[in-house]
Every structure is written in structure tokens, then in C-alpha cells.
Scaffold this motif. Structure first.
Motif, PDB file in Angstrom:
ATOM      1  N   GLU A 220     107.526 -45.590 100.290  1.00 13.79           N
ATOM      2  CA  GLU A 220     107.191 -44.305  99.658  1.00 13.79           C
ATOM      3  C   GLU A 220     108.124 -43.204 100.150  1.00 13.79           C
ATOM      4  O   GLU A 220     108.541 -42.338  99.368  1.00 13.79           O
ATOM      5  N   LEU A 221     108.451 -43.230 101.441  1.00 21.40           N
ATOM      6  CA  LEU A 221     109.355 -42.230 101.994  1.00 21.40           C
ATOM      7  C   LEU A 221     110.749 -42.372 101.386  1.00 21.40           C
ATOM      8  O   LEU A 221     111.383 -41.376 101.011  1.00 21.40           O
ATOM      9  N   GLN A 222     111.231 -43.600 101.278  1.00 22.98           N
ATOM     10  CA  GLN A 222     112.536 -43.839 100.676  1.00 22.98           C
ATOM     11  C   GLN A 222     112.553 -43.383  99.216  1.00 22.98           C
ATOM     12  O   GLN A 222     113.538 -42.805  98.746  1.00 22.98           O
ATOM     13  N   GLN A 223     111.457 -43.621  98.496  1.00 23.04           N
ATOM     14  CA  GLN A 223     111.379 -43.216  97.100  1.00 23.04           C
ATOM     15  C   GLN A 223     111.395 -41.704  96.958  1.00 23.04           C
ATOM     16  O   GLN A 223     112.046 -41.148  96.061  1.00 23.04           O
ATOM     17  N   GLU A 224     110.724 -41.027  97.857  1.00 24.04           N
ATOM     18  CA  GLU A 224     110.706 -39.558  97.839  1.00 24.04           C
ATOM     19  C   GLU A 224     112.110 -39.010  98.073  1.00 24.04           C
ATOM     20  O   GLU A 224     112.553 -38.086  97.396  1.00 24.04           O
ATOM     21  N   TRP A 225     112.800 -39.610  99.027  1.00 24.98           N
ATOM     22  CA  TRP A 225     114.176 -39.194  99.309  1.00 24.98           C
ATOM     23  C   TRP A 225     115.075 -39.503  98.118  1.00 24.98           C
ATOM     24  O   TRP A 225     115.910 -38.684  97.723  1.00 24.98           O
ATOM     25  N   GLN A 296     111.546 -37.580 110.896  1.00 29.09           N
ATOM     26  CA  GLN A 296     110.274 -37.576 111.606  1.00 29.09           C
ATOM     27  C   GLN A 296     109.262 -38.523 110.980  1.00 29.09           C
ATOM     28  O   GLN A 296     108.552 -39.244 111.676  1.00 29.09           O
ATOM     29  N   GLU A 297     109.225 -38.550 109.662  1.00 26.79           N
ATOM     30  CA  GLU A 297     108.304 -39.461 108.982  1.00 26.79           C
ATOM     31  C   GLU A 297     108.692 -40.912 109.236  1.00 26.79           C
ATOM     32  O   GLU A 297     107.834 -41.781 109.428  1.00 26.79           O
ATOM     33  N   GLU A 298     109.969 -41.171 109.246  1.00 27.98           N
ATOM     34  CA  GLU A 298     110.474 -42.517 109.506  1.00 27.98           C
ATOM     35  C   GLU A 298     110.057 -42.984 110.899  1.00 27.98           C
ATOM     36  O   GLU A 298     109.568 -44.102 111.082  1.00 27.98           O
ATOM     37  N   LEU A 299     110.233 -42.109 111.875  1.00 23.05           N
ATOM     38  CA  LEU A 299     109.858 -42.449 113.243  1.00 23.05           C
ATOM     39  C   LEU A 299     108.350 -42.599 113.377  1.00 23.05           C
ATOM     40  O   LEU A 299     107.866 -43.518 114.056  1.00 23.05           O
ATOM     41  N   ARG A 300     107.604 -41.706 112.744  1.00 18.71           N
ATOM     42  CA  ARG A 300     106.145 -41.759 112.847  1.00 18.71           C
ATOM     43  C   ARG A 300     105.627 -43.097 112.307  1.00 18.71           C
ATOM     44  O   ARG A 300     104.811 -43.763 112.955  1.00 18.71           O
ATOM     45  N   ILE A 301     106.109 -43.488 111.135  1.00 23.77           N
ATOM     46  CA  ILE A 301     105.687 -44.757 110.545  1.00 23.77           C
ATOM     47  C   ILE A 301     106.118 -45.929 111.420  1.00 23.77           C
ATOM     48  O   ILE A 301     105.347 -46.848 111.694  1.00 23.77           O
ATOM     49  N   GLN A 302     107.375 -45.890 111.873  1.00 21.26           N
ATOM     50  CA  GLN A 302     107.906 -46.968 112.709  1.00 21.26           C
ATOM     51  C   GLN A 302     107.097 -47.132 113.984  1.00 21.26           C
ATOM     52  O   GLN A 302     106.739 -48.245 114.376  1.00 21.26           O
ATOM     53  N   PHE A 303     106.789 -46.020 114.625  1.00 24.86           N
ATOM     54  CA  PHE A 303     106.079 -46.095 115.903  1.00 24.86           C
ATOM     55  C   PHE A 303     104.645 -46.576 115.725  1.00 24.86           C
ATOM     56  O   PHE A 303     104.097 -47.260 116.600  1.00 24.86           O
ATOM     57  N   GLU A 304     104.014 -46.203 114.627  1.00 27.89           N
ATOM     58  CA  GLU A 304     102.669 -46.711 114.345  1.00 27.89           C
ATOM     59  C   GLU A 304     102.700 -48.232 114.171  1.00 27.89           C
ATOM     60  O   GLU A 304     101.821 -48.944 114.672  1.00 27.89           O
ATOM     61  N   LEU A 305     103.715 -48.717 113.478  1.00 27.56           N
ATOM     62  CA  LEU A 305     103.861 -50.157 113.294  1.00 27.56           C
ATOM     63  C   LEU A 305     104.151 -50.847 114.629  1.00 27.56           C
ATOM     64  O   LEU A 305     103.657 -51.950 114.887  1.00 27.56           O
ATOM     65  N   GLU A 306     104.933 -50.202 115.468  1.00 22.11           N
ATOM     66  CA  GLU A 306     105.228 -50.768 116.785  1.00 22.11           C
ATOM     67  C   GLU A 306     103.964 -50.879 117.628  1.00 22.11           C
ATOM     68  O   GLU A 306     103.769 -51.865 118.342  1.00 22.11           O
ATOM     69  N   GLU A 307     103.115 -49.857 117.568  1.00 25.02           N
ATOM     70  CA  GLU A 307     101.870 -49.886 118.328  1.00 25.02           C
ATOM     71  C   GLU A 307     101.008 -51.065 117.890  1.00 25.02           C
ATOM     72  O   GLU A 307     100.392 -51.749 118.725  1.00 25.02           O
ATOM     73  N   GLN A 308     100.971 -51.321 116.595  1.00 22.91           N
ATOM     74  CA  GLN A 308     100.213 -52.459 116.085  1.00 22.91           C
ATOM     75  C   GLN A 308     100.810 -53.775 116.593  1.00 22.91           C
ATOM     76  O   GLN A 308     100.085 -54.682 116.995  1.00 22.91           O
ATOM     77  N   PHE A 309     102.134 -53.850 116.577  1.00 21.76           N
ATOM     78  CA  PHE A 309     102.811 -55.062 117.038  1.00 21.76           C
ATOM     79  C   PHE A 309     102.531 -55.293 118.520  1.00 21.76           C
ATOM     80  O   PHE A 309     102.261 -56.420 118.951  1.00 21.76           O
ATOM     81  N   ILE A 310     102.595 -54.224 119.310  1.00 19.01           N
ATOM     82  CA  ILE A 310     102.355 -54.340 120.751  1.00 19.01           C
ATOM     83  C   ILE A 310     100.940 -54.816 121.021  1.00 19.01           C
ATOM     84  O   ILE A 310     100.701 -55.662 121.898  1.00 19.01           O
ATOM     85  N   ALA A 311      99.987 -54.290 120.281  1.00 14.84           N
ATOM     86  CA  ALA A 311      98.595 -54.703 120.467  1.00 14.84           C
ATOM     87  C   ALA A 311      98.411 -56.192 120.210  1.00 14.84           C
ATOM     88  O   ALA A 311      97.603 -56.864 120.872  1.00 14.84           O
ATOM     89  N   GLU A 312      99.185 -56.720 119.270  1.00 12.81           N
ATOM     90  CA  GLU A 312      99.078 -58.141 118.918  1.00 12.81           C
ATOM     91  C   GLU A 312      99.852 -59.041 119.875  1.00 12.81           C
ATOM     92  O   GLU A 312      99.583 -60.249 119.937  1.00 12.81           O
TER      93      GLU A 312
END
Length: 329
Positions: A220-225, A296-312
Motif C-alpha cells: 500500500e505504501l509503494q502504491q501511494e508513492w 518512516q512508514e517503511e521503517l515502522r512496517i519493517q520493524f513491526e514485522l521484525e518484532e513478530q519474527f523475533i517473537a517466533e
């Protein structure tokens, strides 16, 4: 590096590229905030201070050179260990000449493909360059002896087809006494990459970085850009990186046919046209990144995904970090 290591390093490099290019909209997140980077940076000594890194590199250089000297002596040649530790330079991020999110920088260099920082400056001339302690000895050898010396030091020249064959087995190619030096130092990071213990984790990391770019939020972010770029008169770019890649493709095409190496290629009409297009495109890209708060949106999304990966994968990541830190001690 073997294929697994290259894939992981490439994925991490891609993450560093997308996250480390600045903050665009002036937000607070940076790549240093990456939750996963806390684990991966341990692989290359990120837990060490600059002073500790310099000391580690100096010690590795000493061990490598001593092993090379022993190998060369065994083969009947003289070799004095070379001290290259003084060439290690750790730069400060504030001194980084690449500022792709700074408007003045982009207006001057675009993406830095045709023109880049430092190109206008003349290379400084050193009064005394580094001295190879083996130079005098090598120059005393006959032509055939010199050829034999370098073959023992670096290994035989690979066949021409090796450079074009993607499947060529470089790992088994004889690299002479340089190989002996590398083996004496060892590569603890490479050992971790190749260990059976962490193989499943690295496979999961590689898949994670690939899937992260296919995430719905990222799409969605890429599409907006992309829509912003189309409105600005630059349609057809589905991802933000595609804009820069289009300039890279044009410069590569220019170099394929360029043969006039006596003159400055950046002054040719063809390259000047690419440079103008580059700056116009890069400024539009910057505008759209700022409008969408892209970085900032790219990093925010990436870091949220990283947190999920770390939890797993928390247990495996903790074990990797501990092994990497122990290897760097």
C-alpha cells in the motif's frame, strides 16, 4: 561466501539500504532502531567498540600475514609480513557524503549515479605511499621466478570461463598462500552461517526479508508513492527503488558502448542528458517520499514485522547472538 551466506548478507544489505537512506519526512526512526539488527550486527562485531574492532582487525592481520610468510617460506620464497592495520578507518555517520534525503544534495547529484560527491575533487597525492617490504625482493627475481612467486602467493590464474560461469566452484579453487592466511585467521561469521545448528534460522531470515517486501502494508505504501509519482509526470514505477534502477540501467547501457576513455564521460551529451533526467526524477521521488512519509512508514512496517519474527524465533536468535559475541571475543 557460499550461497546461503551471500543470500543472507544480500537480504541484510537490502534492509540497510532501504532503512539507512535517511528519514525522508523528518521522523525519528532510523535503522539503528531495527529490532532484528540487534541480533544480526553481532555477526560482524557490532557489539564491539570502534577501538575493539580496530584491535581485532590488527590481530587478524598479524595472524594472516604470519601464516602467509610461513607458507611462502615452505615453498622456497622469502616473505615479510605486511602490516596493513594502519589503513583501517572507521567513519562517522555524520561525515557520510551520501545524503539522498537532503534536497540540496539531490538537486546536485540526483541519486549519485552520474555525478557523486568527491568526483569534482582531485585525488590527493601522497608524498610517501605505503611501502611493501617485499618489493625489493620481488624485483630481484627473474621474470619466471617472479611469476612463480605470485602463483604461490595468490594461486594459479582461474580460467577465463570461470568469471562467466555462475556455477564455478570458487570455494575449491587454490588461492595459494593467501588462502593459508585466511584459514589461519578463520571466519567465525562464515562458520556460523554454515553450521547445521543455525541453518534453519538463516533460511527463515532469508524468507522473512523476501516476504517483508510483499507485506500488504508495504504494498500500500509503494502504491501511494507510485500514484504520487504518476501525478508528478513520472508514471510506471511500481516501487520506490524502481526509479533509481531506471537510471542505473541507462548508465549501464551508456558504458556498454563507451570507448573514449581519454575524455571525461560525464561531459558527453548522452551522459549529460541522463544526469538531467536523473536529477528531475530524484527530486520528484524525494517529493513523493516526503508527501507519503515514505521512509518512516517503511521503517515502522519493517520493524513491526521484525518484532513478530523475533517473537517466533527468540530462542534461536538469542543462541546466535551469544555464539557470535563469543566468537568476537
Amino acid at each position: 561466501m557460499r550461497k546461503t551466506a551471500v543470500s543472507i548478507v544480500g537480504a541484510i544489505g537490502a534492509m540497510a539500504l532501504l532503512a539507512g537512506c535517511g528519514t525522508g519526512g523528518g521522523g525519528e526512526l532510523t535503522y539503528d532502531d531495527s529490532p532484528l539488527n540487534e541480533y544480526m550486527s553481532a555477526m560482524w562485531g557490532g557489539n564491539l567498540s570502534p577501538e575493539e574492532q580496530e584491535a581485532q582487525w590488527a590481530e587478524q592481520n598479524r595472524l594472516r600475514e604470519e601464516a602467509i610468510a610461513e607458507c611462502m617460506t615452505d615453498e622456497g620464497f622469502e616473505y615479510i609480513p605486511v602490516d596493513s592495520s594502519g589503513g583501517i578507518v572507521i567513519t562517522d555517520e555524520e561525515d557520510d557524503p551520501w545524503k539522498p534525503d537532503d534536497r540540496d544534495w539531490v538537486a546536485q547529484y540526483g541519486y549519485g549515479m552520474v555525478n557523486s560527491p568527491g568526483m569534482e575533487e582531485e585525488m590527493p597525492v601522497e608524498e610517501e605511499g605505503p611501502v611493501d617490504p617485499n618489493q625489493e625482493y620481488v624485483e630481484s627475481l627473474s621474470e619466471s621466478e617472479m611469476q612463480a612467486y605470485y602463483e604461490v602467493l595468490y594461486g594459479p590464474e582461474p580460467p577465463e570461463e570461470a568469471y562467466e560461469d555462475e556455477d564455478f566452484d570458487w570455494d575449491s579453487w587454490d588461492r595459494g598462500c593467501q588462502q593459508a592466511g585466511d584459514e589461519a585467521v578463520g571466519d567465525d561469521s562464515q562458520a556460523l552461517y554454515e553450521s547445521e545448528e543455525f541453518k534453519p534460522l538463516f533460511t527463515a531470515i532469508e524468507e522473512f526479508y523476501t516476504s517483508a517486501q510483499e507485506n500488504e502494508g508495504m504494498a500500500e505504501l509503494q502504491q501511494e508513492w507510485s500514484s504520487c509519482m504518476a501525478d508528478a509526470g513520472h508514471p510506471g514505477f511500481e516501487t520506490q527503488m524502481a526509479a533509481q534502477e531506471s537510471i542505473i540501467e541507462k548508465t549501464n547501457a551508456f558504458w556498454e558502448d563507451y570507448t573514449d576513455y581519454e575524455n571525461d564521460p560525464t561531459e558527453t551529451p548522452e551522459m549529460q542528458a541522463i544526469a538531467e533526467e536523473e536529477i528531475e526524477l530524484a527530486l520528484a521521488d524525494l517529493d513523493c517520499r516526503e508527501k507519503t512519509d515514505f521512509r518512516q512508514e517503511e521503517l515502522r512496517i519493517q520493524f513491526e514485522l521484525e518484532e513478530q519474527f523475533i517473537a517466533e524465533h527468540k530462542a534461536e536468535l538469542d543462541a546466535l547472538k551469544a555464539a557470535a559475541e563469543q566468537a568476537n571475543e
